[in-house]
Design an enzyme around this catalytic site. Sequence first.
Site, PDB file in Angstrom:
ATOM      1  N   ASP A 225       0.827  -1.206   0.000  1.00  0.00           N
ATOM      2  CA  ASP A 225       0.000   0.000   0.000  1.00  0.00           C
ATOM      3  C   ASP A 225       0.861   1.256   0.000  1.00  0.00           C
ATOM      4  O   ASP A 225       0.530   2.251  -0.658  1.00  0.00           O
ATOM      5  CB  ASP A 225      -0.988  -0.004   1.166  1.00  0.00           C
ATOM      6  CG  ASP A 225      -0.345  -0.337   2.500  1.00  0.00           C
ATOM      7  OD1 ASP A 225       0.839  -0.722   2.534  1.00  0.00           O
ATOM      8  OD2 ASP A 225      -1.048  -0.224   3.530  1.00  0.00           O
ATOM      9  N   ASP A 249      -0.196  -7.108 -10.262  1.00  0.00           N
ATOM     10  CA  ASP A 249      -1.275  -6.780 -11.184  1.00  0.00           C
ATOM     11  C   ASP A 249      -1.750  -5.348 -10.955  1.00  0.00           C
ATOM     12  O   ASP A 249      -1.906  -4.550 -11.891  1.00  0.00           O
ATOM     13  CB  ASP A 249      -2.422  -7.771 -10.964  1.00  0.00           C
ATOM     14  CG  ASP A 249      -3.480  -7.730 -12.052  1.00  0.00           C
ATOM     15  OD1 ASP A 249      -3.360  -6.911 -12.987  1.00  0.00           O
ATOM     16  OD2 ASP A 249      -4.433  -8.521 -11.977  1.00  0.00           O
TER      17      ASP A 249
END
Length: 355
Positions: A225, A249
């Site tokens: 994150d 991804d």
Amino acid sequence: MTKTLLLLPGDGIGPEVTAISRQIVERLNASDGLGVAIAEAPFGGAAIDLTGFPLADETVAQALGSTAVLMGAVGGPQWAGLPYDRRPEAGLLRLRSAMEVFANLRPAICFPALADASSLKRELVEGLDILFVRELTGGVYFGEPRGIEDLGNGEKRGVNTQVYTSSEIRRVARVAFELAAKRSGRVCSAEKSNVMESGLLWRQEVQALRDAEYPHIELSHMLADNTAMQLVKYPKQFDVILTDNLFGDILSDEAGMLTGSLGMLPSAALGVAGKPGLYEPIHGSAPDIAGQGLANPCASVLSLAMALRYSFDRADLADRVEAAVSATLDAGVRTRDLGGSAGTAAMGAAILGRL
């Protein structure tokens, strides 16, 4: 031995952009003695319409017997209602698994001509050159158990499982370290070791491999994150980013948008040395512009350049193709989906003219 490139044009704009890459291979065969035979097979939705399945066993065999495979794109609204295992995207997952291409290389390069098209300021993205190394055949997309189960009383539960073994982590980390050694010598490994056991194992194994075999590589660890935040804050701090399947991804798509156009970027999927590589543009099938001659072929052409570099051992030709794309963009030749006035064929001709 004859070298073979298997083309899987697929759906939507896939056939249009793949046709330009075919022209480039034919040109290099004629002008530079590349010596690559071209084969083609239906794939994705196009294969469903023909056979009922997104990937035929015969196509898998063709891929495994080729030197490299170049995809176009798969998917479209007409196949969205099919079961997951019969959708076009299922064919792609099966192909990756069958080819055992575990390392996905996703460059995020900002061409000078497109720096002002980025969502960030020019000074943050001009000269950007990040290489993502994403694990491609493990993790949450392949882990078991998975599925949707009926709990009764109108309640259901969806299950996906994140699973990694030490060997899966080490083999993709080794690819990242080897590539970093040819670049700046820096790798940032992104995971969620603070809340996920698979992420903790990832961090431990990557660090152990670096310490044992690649002490000359500078390794840093970053929570996924925070990596997402740092990509928007100051993307040029990164060089090689190593990630698992899921985070790779997401983060590579985020970085792709920083370059000015997601539709400009290529990718490669590599496995064991000597086995065929899988190459594909990272854009989708874009059904809204399919068949109109508007599709930008650069991502397909740059994917071909990666095939020339990694599968055909022709780095000289890869450099020429990449330079031809860059020069074409610098000259202002762009398809209408990038704000220009040219079409797919015109842009392809411009690239060919600069080879």
